[in-house]
Design an enzyme around this catalytic site. Structure first.
Site, short mmCIF file in Angstrom:
data_model
loop_
_atom_site.label_atom_id
_atom_site.label_comp_id
_atom_site.label_asym_id
_atom_site.label_seq_id
_atom_site.Cartn_x
_atom_site.Cartn_y
_atom_site.Cartn_z
N ASP A 65 70.27 3.58 50.52
CA ASP A 65 70.59 4.58 49.51
C ASP A 65 69.44 5.58 49.43
O ASP A 65 68.37 5.34 49.98
CB ASP A 65 70.95 3.96 48.15
CG ASP A 65 69.78 3.34 47.41
OD1 ASP A 65 68.78 2.96 48.06
OD2 ASP A 65 69.85 3.21 46.18
N TYR A 67 66.22 7.96 48.58
CA TYR A 67 64.96 7.78 47.86
C TYR A 67 65.18 8.17 46.40
O TYR A 67 65.85 9.16 46.11
CB TYR A 67 63.87 8.68 48.46
CG TYR A 67 63.45 8.34 49.87
CD1 TYR A 67 62.99 7.06 50.20
CD2 TYR A 67 63.48 9.30 50.88
CE1 TYR A 67 62.56 6.77 51.49
CE2 TYR A 67 63.07 9.01 52.17
CZ TYR A 67 62.62 7.74 52.47
OH TYR A 67 62.20 7.44 53.74
N PHE A 78 66.09 8.41 55.22
CA PHE A 78 64.69 8.31 55.62
C PHE A 78 63.91 9.62 55.51
O PHE A 78 62.69 9.65 55.66
CB PHE A 78 64.53 7.74 57.04
CG PHE A 78 64.97 6.32 57.19
CD1 PHE A 78 64.24 5.30 56.60
CD2 PHE A 78 66.12 6.00 57.88
CE1 PHE A 78 64.65 3.97 56.72
CE2 PHE A 78 66.54 4.67 58.00
CZ PHE A 78 65.81 3.66 57.42
N HIS A 187 64.17 -3.73 59.55
CA HIS A 187 64.05 -2.49 58.78
C HIS A 187 62.59 -2.02 58.80
O HIS A 187 61.67 -2.85 58.77
CB HIS A 187 64.50 -2.74 57.33
CG HIS A 187 64.77 -1.49 56.57
ND1 HIS A 187 63.76 -0.75 55.97
CD2 HIS A 187 65.92 -0.82 56.32
CE1 HIS A 187 64.29 0.31 55.39
NE2 HIS A 187 65.60 0.30 55.58
#
Length: 225
Positions: A65, A67, A78, A187
């Site tokens: 989701d 930031y 990202f 991740h």
């Protein structure tokens, strides 16, 4: 919601966004915006689809989701706007990029140069309440973005799907692995970065992109100084 979609995605997603849950989702997000800051801004909710048209997707990188810090989320997973400090997960992506490809670490976290080359930077959930990660999880966005993944997977032209972390790997059943390439790994967040480092995702992605007959991605992000 369908009227917010970029033109190239309307044909493949319009039907999905005409379903009753989509109106409920829009109503929920508008109620949240009335209560306080929600990221990204309304006009950037579909920024990833705007930046990477449907027929130009070579690579799909799936985030979770947006930031949730002030001014961070702007619709590309990202990525942050110019002038916003590079977040830890992206710093780790840059570290791997430097170690793997020898590219310099840029002075910004703005990933639009990737998006413009056909890298769809898609979050599974497209909005978030300020300061509260996963606050819009389970409200309907996952159905929308699953439809995006299915639409890319349904094209005759193959693509590369990048699934980092367990959450992203749950989307594997939506992808025909015989037709498409799937690059999986840990991740890049600080919690799992040790396993992410050394996984050489950029080399794997570009080898697959080239094998599919497309120009490999230039992963360099220019300094904005």
């Amino acid at each position: 919601m369908a009227d917010m979609l970029p033109e190239s995605w309307r044909g493949v997603l319009g039907e999905e966004l005409a379903k009753p849950y989509a109106k409920e989702l829009v109503d929920f997000v508008e109620q949240e915006r009335a209560r306080g800051p929600v990221y990204p801004p309304r006009e950037e909710v579909f920024a990833a689809l705007e930046a990477t048209p449907y027929d130009q997707v070579k690579v799909l990188i799936l985030g979770q989701d947006p930031y949730h810090g002030a001014g961070q989320g702007h619709g590309l997973c990202f990525s942050v706007r110019p002038g916003v400090r590079t977040p830890p997960s992206l710093r780790n992506i840059y570290k791997e990029m430097k170690d793997e490809l020898g590219l310099p670490v840029p002075d910004n976290g703005y990933l639009m140069p990737w998006a413009r080359q056909g890298v769809l930077l898609l979050n599974a959930v497209l909005t978030v309440r300020e300061g509260e990660a996963n606050s819009h999880k389970g409200k309907g966005w996952e159905k929308v973005t699953d439809a995006v993944i299915r639409a890319v997977a349904a094209r005759p032209d193959p693509a590369v799907f990048v699934l980092w972390g367990n959450y992203a790997k749950k989307k594997l059943p939506l992808i025909d692995e015989e037709r498409h390439t799937v690059v999986q790994g840990a991740h890049p967040s600080p919690l799992s970065a040790k396993k992410f480092f050394g996984s050489r995702p950029f080399t794997q992605i570009n080898a697959a992109v080239a094998a599919q007959g497309h120009t490999p991605i230039d992963w360099r992000i220019p300094d904005l100084g």
